[in-house]
Design a protein around this motif. Structure first.
Motif, PDB file in Angstrom:
ATOM      1  N   ARG A 122       0.805  -1.220   0.000  1.00  0.00           N
ATOM      2  CA  ARG A 122       0.000   0.000   0.000  1.00  0.00           C
ATOM      3  C   ARG A 122       0.844   1.279   0.000  1.00  0.00           C
ATOM      4  O   ARG A 122       0.525   2.235  -0.690  1.00  0.00           O
ATOM      5  N   ALA A 157      -1.231  -0.678  -4.092  1.00  0.00           N
ATOM      6  CA  ALA A 157      -2.614  -1.138  -4.269  1.00  0.00           C
ATOM      7  C   ALA A 157      -3.172  -1.676  -2.965  1.00  0.00           C
ATOM      8  O   ALA A 157      -2.432  -2.040  -2.042  1.00  0.00           O
ATOM      9  N   ASP A 158      -4.497  -1.725  -2.913  1.00  0.00           N
ATOM     10  CA  ASP A 158      -5.223  -2.318  -1.791  1.00  0.00           C
ATOM     11  C   ASP A 158      -5.685  -3.704  -2.217  1.00  0.00           C
ATOM     12  O   ASP A 158      -6.611  -3.848  -3.016  1.00  0.00           O
ATOM     13  N   ASN A 171      -9.268  -5.289  -2.285  1.00  0.00           N
ATOM     14  CA  ASN A 171     -10.149  -4.916  -3.386  1.00  0.00           C
ATOM     15  C   ASN A 171      -9.844  -5.829  -4.582  1.00  0.00           C
ATOM     16  O   ASN A 171      -8.774  -5.747  -5.183  1.00  0.00           O
ATOM     17  N   GLN A 210      -8.728  -4.205  -7.858  1.00  0.00           N
ATOM     18  CA  GLN A 210      -7.348  -3.730  -7.878  1.00  0.00           C
ATOM     19  C   GLN A 210      -6.370  -4.882  -8.093  1.00  0.00           C
ATOM     20  O   GLN A 210      -5.331  -4.705  -8.735  1.00  0.00           O
ATOM     21  N   CYS A 211      -6.687  -6.056  -7.584  1.00  0.00           N
ATOM     22  CA  CYS A 211      -5.825  -7.216  -7.825  1.00  0.00           C
ATOM     23  C   CYS A 211      -5.785  -7.556  -9.312  1.00  0.00           C
ATOM     24  O   CYS A 211      -4.720  -7.885  -9.860  1.00  0.00           O
ATOM     25  N   GLN A 238      -6.243  -5.424 -11.693  1.00  0.00           N
ATOM     26  CA  GLN A 238      -5.487  -4.344 -12.323  1.00  0.00           C
ATOM     27  C   GLN A 238      -3.981  -4.566 -12.161  1.00  0.00           C
ATOM     28  O   GLN A 238      -3.200  -4.266 -13.069  1.00  0.00           O
ATOM     29  N   ILE A 239      -3.580  -5.105 -10.998  1.00  0.00           N
ATOM     30  CA  ILE A 239      -2.160  -5.380 -10.761  1.00  0.00           C
ATOM     31  C   ILE A 239      -1.636  -6.375 -11.792  1.00  0.00           C
ATOM     32  O   ILE A 239      -0.586  -6.161 -12.415  1.00  0.00           O
ATOM     33  N   GLU A 293      -1.395  -4.769 -15.150  1.00  0.00           N
ATOM     34  CA  GLU A 293      -0.275  -3.830 -15.231  1.00  0.00           C
ATOM     35  C   GLU A 293       1.054  -4.575 -15.344  1.00  0.00           C
ATOM     36  O   GLU A 293       1.918  -4.197 -16.138  1.00  0.00           O
ATOM     37  N   THR A 335      -6.887 -10.936   0.823  1.00  0.00           N
ATOM     38  CA  THR A 335      -5.793 -10.432  -0.008  1.00  0.00           C
ATOM     39  C   THR A 335      -5.161 -11.569  -0.805  1.00  0.00           C
ATOM     40  O   THR A 335      -4.813 -11.402  -1.984  1.00  0.00           O
ATOM     41  N   THR A 372      -5.771 -12.114  -4.923  1.00  0.00           N
ATOM     42  CA  THR A 372      -4.570 -12.174  -5.757  1.00  0.00           C
ATOM     43  C   THR A 372      -4.519 -13.472  -6.545  1.00  0.00           C
ATOM     44  O   THR A 372      -4.202 -13.487  -7.744  1.00  0.00           O
TER      45      THR A 372
END
Length: 368
Positions: free
Chosen positions: A79, A108-109, A112, A115-116, A118-119, A122, A165, A169
């Motif tokens: 984070r 990232a959080d 969420n 967001q995982c 998006q990771i 990316e 988390t 992931t």
């Protein structure tokens, strides 16, 4: 736990158990060396891209530095940007060849799920259109305390920051890894690795970890389930018929450390009930580098459930259940021995809690 080493069933000679364990261990070690079992590195990371969540400090950072020293490209996820930047500098300093390897961080959080995803997207774009080869979930923290003194929101937060988390992931990673390709596009690719970081408290819960242990146990259950389910996809790559298959085999692993010396551990010690400290007296915390080194060596041997010290290995032995074994004979023998040891350990843990209550009375939320 000292109980693991000192309490033996009165019906069994401690000397005989000790001698038998040593002889079995020596025999298995000798056979392994004679026939070269485990000599091939099953976790080659040189030139491969590794994502490490919780990588800004503690075990995650140590793992990143050691894998960078083996030639891996590293992506850290956490984070706090400032911590990530500092950690990335240390990772670069550990690299085998900083000019050839690549390094990146993402803030990232992980609670969420979006967001995982998006990771992973990316990282894939940063990695020239290829998804990461290894994803190691190290994110999470411990908030110890007794059950009725722990707010319900804390119970939920611990499940979010530990289990979810990791699950988020893993879900985002496997969705990317398991996209089928047609027979004409299939080609040999190195195996990919998804690694969870759990705790020996998933094997043997201890009073005072009532918010933490269930979340870690959930990770173990997720790992065991995925370990079986992933074979559906691995099987497609071995099919003799012309069918769509996944791009690469995938292997699941889970690491079960005990105490790890870190800023998070120091904060945990401030909140931990004194009874909890008493019950875990034999847990001699390891440094992040020690845990990372032992875990990576086990991954290179191809192990699935990985412990980082002898006491943790005995704890695993008593709770193997339906989990796959790393070594059938050794783990079965350990399981038998552990079952005998824990005939005394579990009653002793309960007795110590009972004695604590008799001496100190009902614990106050502000007294410990």
């Amino acid at each position: 736990m000292d109980q693991v080493l000192s309490f033996i069933s009165p019906d069994v000679s401690p000397t005989m158990l000790g001698v038998s364990a040593i002889l079995c261990g020596f025999f298995l070690y000798t056979v392994t060396k004679m026939f070269g079992f485990g000599s091939r590195n099953k976790f080659v990371v040189e030139g491969r891209t590794v994502v490490i969540t919780g990588g800004s400090e503690g075990m995650g950072k140590a793992v990143a530095c050691q894998l960078a020293a083996k030639g891996a490209n590293i992506v850290l996820v956490a984070r706090t940007v400032k911590k990530l930047q500092g950690a990335l500098d240390d990772v670069k300093a550990s690299a085998a060849n900083v000019n050839r390897q690549r390094f990146h961080y993402i803030s990232a959080d992980l609670t969420n799920a979006a967001q995982c995803e998006q990771i992973i997207e990316e990282v894939t774009e940063w990695n020239d259109g290829l998804p990461p080869d290894v994803v190691w979930c190290c994110a999470g923290y411990c908030n110890p305390g007794f059950f009725i003194d722990t707010p319900v929101q804390t119970l939920r937060d611990q499940m979010d920051t530990i289990y979810w988390t990791a699950a988020n992931t893993a879900h985002a990673t496997l969705k990317k890894w398991l996209v089928p390709v047609s027979p004409s596009e299939q080609k040999p690719m190195p195996r990919r690795h998804l690694i969870f970081t759990c705790s020996t408290l998933a094997f043997v819960p201890i009073t005072g970890y009532v918010a933490y242990s269930p979340a870690k146990a959930a990770i173990r259950a997720l790992s065991d389930t995925l370990n079986q389910e992933i074979e559906i996809y691995n099987g497609t790559r071995q099919s003799k018929s012309q069918i769509n298959a996944t791009p690469a085999d995938v292997k699941i692993h889970t690491v079960f450390p005990m105490g790890i010396l870190s800023p998070g551990f120091d904060n945990e010690q401030k909140m931990k009930p004194e009874l909890t400290k008493q019950l875990e007296a034999a847990d001699k915390p390891q440094t992040p580098n020690e845990v990372a080194k032992i875990a990576i060596a086990a991954l290179e041997r191809g192990e699935y459930l990985i412990t980082t010290m002898f006491v943790g290995h005995v704890m695993k032995g008593t709770a193997m259940g339906g989990s796959p074994r790393n070594y059938t004979i050794r783990d079965t023998l350990t399981s038998w021995l552990s079952s005998l040891v824990f005939l005394q350990v579990i009653p002793d843990l309960r007795k110590q809690a009972w004695n604590w209550g008799m001496k100190n009375g009902i614990p106050s939320p502000n007294s410990e």
